[in-house]
Design a protein around this motif. Structure first.
Motif, mmCIF file in Angstrom:
data_model
loop_
_atom_site.group_PDB
_atom_site.id
_atom_site.type_symbol
_atom_site.label_atom_id
_atom_site.label_comp_id
_atom_site.label_asym_id
_atom_site.label_seq_id
_atom_site.Cartn_x
_atom_site.Cartn_y
_atom_site.Cartn_z
ATOM 1 N N VAL A 1 -65.765 -1.731 -10.504
ATOM 2 C CA VAL A 1 -65.903 -0.916 -11.500
ATOM 3 C C VAL A 1 -64.676 -0.715 -12.403
ATOM 4 C CG1 VAL A 1 -68.188 0.040 -10.869
ATOM 5 C CG2 VAL A 1 -66.413 1.177 -10.226
ATOM 6 N N PRO A 2 -64.181 -1.651 -13.243
ATOM 7 C CA PRO A 2 -62.883 -1.296 -13.545
ATOM 8 C C PRO A 2 -62.905 -0.187 -14.745
ATOM 9 C CG PRO A 2 -63.534 -3.827 -13.516
ATOM 10 C CD PRO A 2 -64.624 -3.103 -13.286
ATOM 11 N N ASP A 3 -63.751 -0.299 -15.475
ATOM 12 C CA ASP A 3 -63.777 0.764 -16.712
ATOM 13 C C ASP A 3 -63.939 2.061 -16.013
ATOM 14 O OD1 ASP A 3 -63.429 -1.602 -18.218
ATOM 15 O OD2 ASP A 3 -65.139 -1.017 -19.562
ATOM 16 N N GLN A 4 -64.901 2.337 -15.188
ATOM 17 C CA GLN A 4 -65.338 3.629 -14.628
ATOM 18 C C GLN A 4 -64.031 4.218 -13.845
ATOM 19 O OE1 GLN A 4 -69.414 2.093 -13.115
ATOM 20 N NE2 GLN A 4 -69.524 4.295 -12.966
ATOM 21 N N ALA A 5 -63.553 3.185 -13.152
ATOM 22 C CA ALA A 5 -62.339 3.713 -12.247
ATOM 23 C C ALA A 5 -61.220 3.972 -13.060
ATOM 24 C CB ALA A 5 -62.077 2.669 -11.200
ATOM 25 N N MET A 6 -60.877 3.203 -14.083
ATOM 26 C CA MET A 6 -59.520 3.470 -14.946
ATOM 27 C C MET A 6 -59.902 4.737 -15.649
ATOM 28 S SD MET A 6 -57.022 2.080 -16.210
ATOM 29 C CE MET A 6 -56.121 4.046 -16.433
ATOM 30 N N THR A 7 -61.172 5.142 -15.901
ATOM 31 C CA THR A 7 -61.238 6.381 -16.797
ATOM 32 C C THR A 7 -60.948 7.435 -15.828
ATOM 33 O OG1 THR A 7 -63.134 5.508 -18.075
ATOM 34 C CG2 THR A 7 -63.198 7.756 -17.757
ATOM 35 N N ALA A 8 -61.498 7.535 -14.529
ATOM 36 C CA ALA A 8 -60.971 8.470 -13.454
ATOM 37 C C ALA A 8 -59.626 8.321 -13.155
ATOM 38 C CB ALA A 8 -61.840 7.899 -12.281
ATOM 39 N N ILE B 1 -49.598 3.497 -9.382
ATOM 40 C CA ILE B 1 -50.066 2.633 -10.544
ATOM 41 C C ILE B 1 -49.721 1.295 -10.576
ATOM 42 C CG2 ILE B 1 -49.755 2.448 -13.318
ATOM 43 C CD1 ILE B 1 -49.852 5.848 -13.251
ATOM 44 N N ARG B 2 -48.216 1.102 -10.097
ATOM 45 C CA ARG B 2 -47.823 -0.371 -9.911
ATOM 46 C C ARG B 2 -48.684 -1.176 -8.925
ATOM 47 N NH1 ARG B 2 -42.944 1.015 -10.052
ATOM 48 N NH2 ARG B 2 -42.538 1.264 -7.597
ATOM 49 N N GLN B 3 -48.875 -0.491 -7.890
ATOM 50 C CA GLN B 3 -49.618 -1.061 -6.632
ATOM 51 C C GLN B 3 -51.084 -1.433 -7.086
ATOM 52 O OE1 GLN B 3 -48.580 -1.816 -3.710
ATOM 53 N NE2 GLN B 3 -50.370 -2.475 -2.845
ATOM 54 N N TRP B 4 -51.632 -0.708 -7.931
ATOM 55 C CA TRP B 4 -52.941 -1.076 -8.695
ATOM 56 C C TRP B 4 -52.931 -2.037 -9.997
ATOM 57 C CZ3 TRP B 4 -54.409 4.713 -8.977
ATOM 58 C CH2 TRP B 4 -54.919 5.084 -7.615
ATOM 59 N N ASN B 5 -51.651 -2.418 -10.253
ATOM 60 C CA ASN B 5 -51.232 -3.368 -11.401
ATOM 61 C C ASN B 5 -52.038 -2.836 -12.617
ATOM 62 O OD1 ASN B 5 -50.215 -5.760 -12.772
ATOM 63 N ND2 ASN B 5 -52.127 -6.835 -12.343
ATOM 64 N N ILE B 6 -52.179 -1.519 -13.049
ATOM 65 C CA ILE B 6 -52.857 -1.007 -14.017
ATOM 66 C C ILE B 6 -52.578 -1.681 -15.292
ATOM 67 C CG2 ILE B 6 -53.063 1.183 -15.490
ATOM 68 C CD1 ILE B 6 -54.871 1.327 -13.052
ATOM 69 N N PHE B 7 -51.202 -1.888 -15.481
ATOM 70 C CA PHE B 7 -50.777 -2.247 -16.859
ATOM 71 C C PHE B 7 -50.851 -3.909 -16.849
ATOM 72 C CE2 PHE B 7 -49.345 2.137 -16.829
ATOM 73 C CZ PHE B 7 -49.955 2.519 -17.901
ATOM 74 N N GLY B 8 -51.278 -4.462 -15.814
ATOM 75 C CA GLY B 8 -51.175 -5.984 -15.859
ATOM 76 C C GLY B 8 -52.618 -6.627 -15.690
ATOM 77 N N ARG C 1 -56.654 3.102 -20.423
ATOM 78 C CA ARG C 1 -55.469 2.545 -20.109
ATOM 79 C C ARG C 1 -54.402 2.759 -21.232
ATOM 80 N NH1 ARG C 1 -54.570 -3.509 -18.237
ATOM 81 N NH2 ARG C 1 -55.470 -3.940 -20.238
ATOM 82 N N GLU C 2 -54.649 2.791 -22.505
ATOM 83 C CA GLU C 2 -53.781 3.482 -23.477
ATOM 84 C C GLU C 2 -53.407 4.776 -23.602
ATOM 85 O OE1 GLU C 2 -55.520 2.217 -27.120
ATOM 86 O OE2 GLU C 2 -55.537 -0.021 -26.747
ATOM 87 N N ARG C 3 -54.471 5.446 -23.109
ATOM 88 C CA ARG C 3 -54.293 7.127 -23.241
ATOM 89 C C ARG C 3 -53.104 7.085 -22.092
ATOM 90 N NH1 ARG C 3 -59.933 7.265 -23.793
ATOM 91 N NH2 ARG C 3 -60.106 7.797 -21.487
ATOM 92 N N LEU C 4 -53.488 6.546 -20.597
ATOM 93 C CA LEU C 4 -52.361 6.727 -19.620
ATOM 94 C C LEU C 4 -50.909 6.133 -20.067
ATOM 95 C CD1 LEU C 4 -52.018 7.485 -16.812
ATOM 96 C CD2 LEU C 4 -52.763 5.049 -16.098
ATOM 97 N N GLY C 5 -50.834 5.219 -20.705
ATOM 98 C CA GLY C 5 -49.512 4.663 -21.078
ATOM 99 C C GLY C 5 -48.895 5.718 -21.883
ATOM 100 N N GLY D 1 -62.886 -3.304 -20.094
ATOM 101 C CA GLY D 1 -63.704 -3.414 -21.240
ATOM 102 C C GLY D 1 -62.934 -2.274 -22.146
ATOM 103 N N PRO D 2 -63.883 -2.192 -23.325
ATOM 104 C CA PRO D 2 -63.326 -1.347 -24.233
ATOM 105 C C PRO D 2 -63.153 0.091 -23.869
ATOM 106 C CG PRO D 2 -65.225 -2.647 -25.307
ATOM 107 C CD PRO D 2 -65.091 -2.898 -23.879
ATOM 108 N N ARG D 3 -64.038 0.651 -22.810
ATOM 109 C CA ARG D 3 -63.584 1.817 -22.246
ATOM 110 C C ARG D 3 -62.372 2.044 -21.362
ATOM 111 N NH1 ARG D 3 -67.782 4.952 -18.144
ATOM 112 N NH2 ARG D 3 -66.705 6.983 -17.735
#
Length: 318
Positions: free
Chosen positions: A214-221, A266-273, A285-289, A278-280
């Protein structure tokens, strides 16, 4: 747009991954016993049994070492609160239930060995330590995001939090070993840090699987946890004072949090790659960056400037 999964659905989907991660953990963990790490021959009775009660001169630890050891011990002491948090947001069945029980049992050894060491070596005032433990455990622990989510953090927030927190605790134990100037404490804390690292690997693996599911849900968390992260000891008495002392002397500071905890996970999860948000998820990700950039370019230099001035004033006084 992908359908959001409920907590129960996420747990069900990820149980095979949890089973694999649990088996890997059990194959890697080394058996150890708290009593082996305590110098019992250094102990003696207190006044109630005809001995001498604690006095400050009995401790050979520096103020920094005492602050770090007490903070680490009281953090480990609050295990019932953490167990409740994990048990409520994970599952008590199957691989999940086995992990929760195993993790709780392993974590309990940490408070046992730390307290035995401090009491036997008379490193700190045992009466003050017990009074603080009572206060801290009575207050319990609630993750910082609970107030943002009406108290209902859920699995994704819990697993994201412990992925960072276990690594942060490992760093704190490891650096506490350096300031104790005691080979016995060094050996004990390195042993505890090894446990924390294995726990981090389990949770980091589960959060990675959640990001795939669940990429969007997990990224938000993940973003919410990073931006609102606080150590589990944040509510204990004297936490601010001890935390400042630890940060000033390299036990755990903002740069270590950024470079040794946030960045590696964060690097292990490849968050920025990743390309599956989706939009959420993209917004999170932008907020985190932006948050990480501000931490690196503004918050850390500001902290280090204040720290260096404070240390210079201390040196001038002494």
């Amino acid at each position: 747009m992908a359908r959001e999964l409920t907590q129960r659905e996420i747990l069900t989907e990820l149980e095979p991954v949890a089973a694999t991660a649990l088996n890997r953990h059990l194959s890697m963990v080394k058996e150890w016993h708290p009593h082996d790490y305590v110098p019992w021959d250094a102990g003696r009775n207190f006044a109630m049994l005809g001995g001498t009660d604690w006095e400050p001169g009995q401790s050979t630890l520096s103020d920094v070492a005492k602050a770090a050891l007490v903070t680490n011990l009281l953090t480990e002491d609050n295990l019932p609160s953490y167990h409740r948090e994990i048990a409520e947001n994970f599952s008590q069945d199957g691989a999940w239930g086995t992990w929760v029980g195993r993790w709780t049992a392993e974590e309990n050894r940490h408070s046992v060995v730390l307290r035995d060491y401090l009491v036997v070596t008379r490193g700190v005032d045992p009466v003050a330590l017990e009074n603080t433990r009572m206060t801290h455990m009575t207050n319990g622990f609630t993750p910082g995001v609970a107030r943002l989510l009406d108290g209902e953090a859920g699995f994704l927030y819990s697993v994201a939090y412990v992925s960072f927190q276990e690594l942060a605790t490992r760093v704190s134990h490891r650096n506490t070993a350096k300031v104790c100037d005691d080979p016995i404490a060094d050996r004990m804390l390195q042993r505890v840090a090894l446990d924390e690292n294995l726990h981090m690997i389990f949770y980091r693996t589960m959060c990675a699987a959640a990001l795939d599911l669940v990429p969007d849900q997990a990224m938000t968390a993940v973003d919410t946890i990073v931006e609102n992260f606080r150590m589990p000891g944040a509510g204990m008495p004297d936490f601010r004072r001890n935390g400042v002392l630890m940060a000033k002397h390299g036990v755990y500071d903002l740069r270590q949090h950024y470079e040794e905890v946030l960045e590696p996970v964060i690097r292990q999860w490849n968050i920025f790659g990743r390309t599956d948000f989706g939009p959420r998820g993209e917004q999170a990700r932008e907020r985190l960056g932006a948050f990480l950039e501000n931490m690196e370019l503004v918050q850390i230099p500001r902290f280090e400037e204040h720290r260096d001035r404070s240390l210079a004033r201390e040196r001038a006084r002494t």
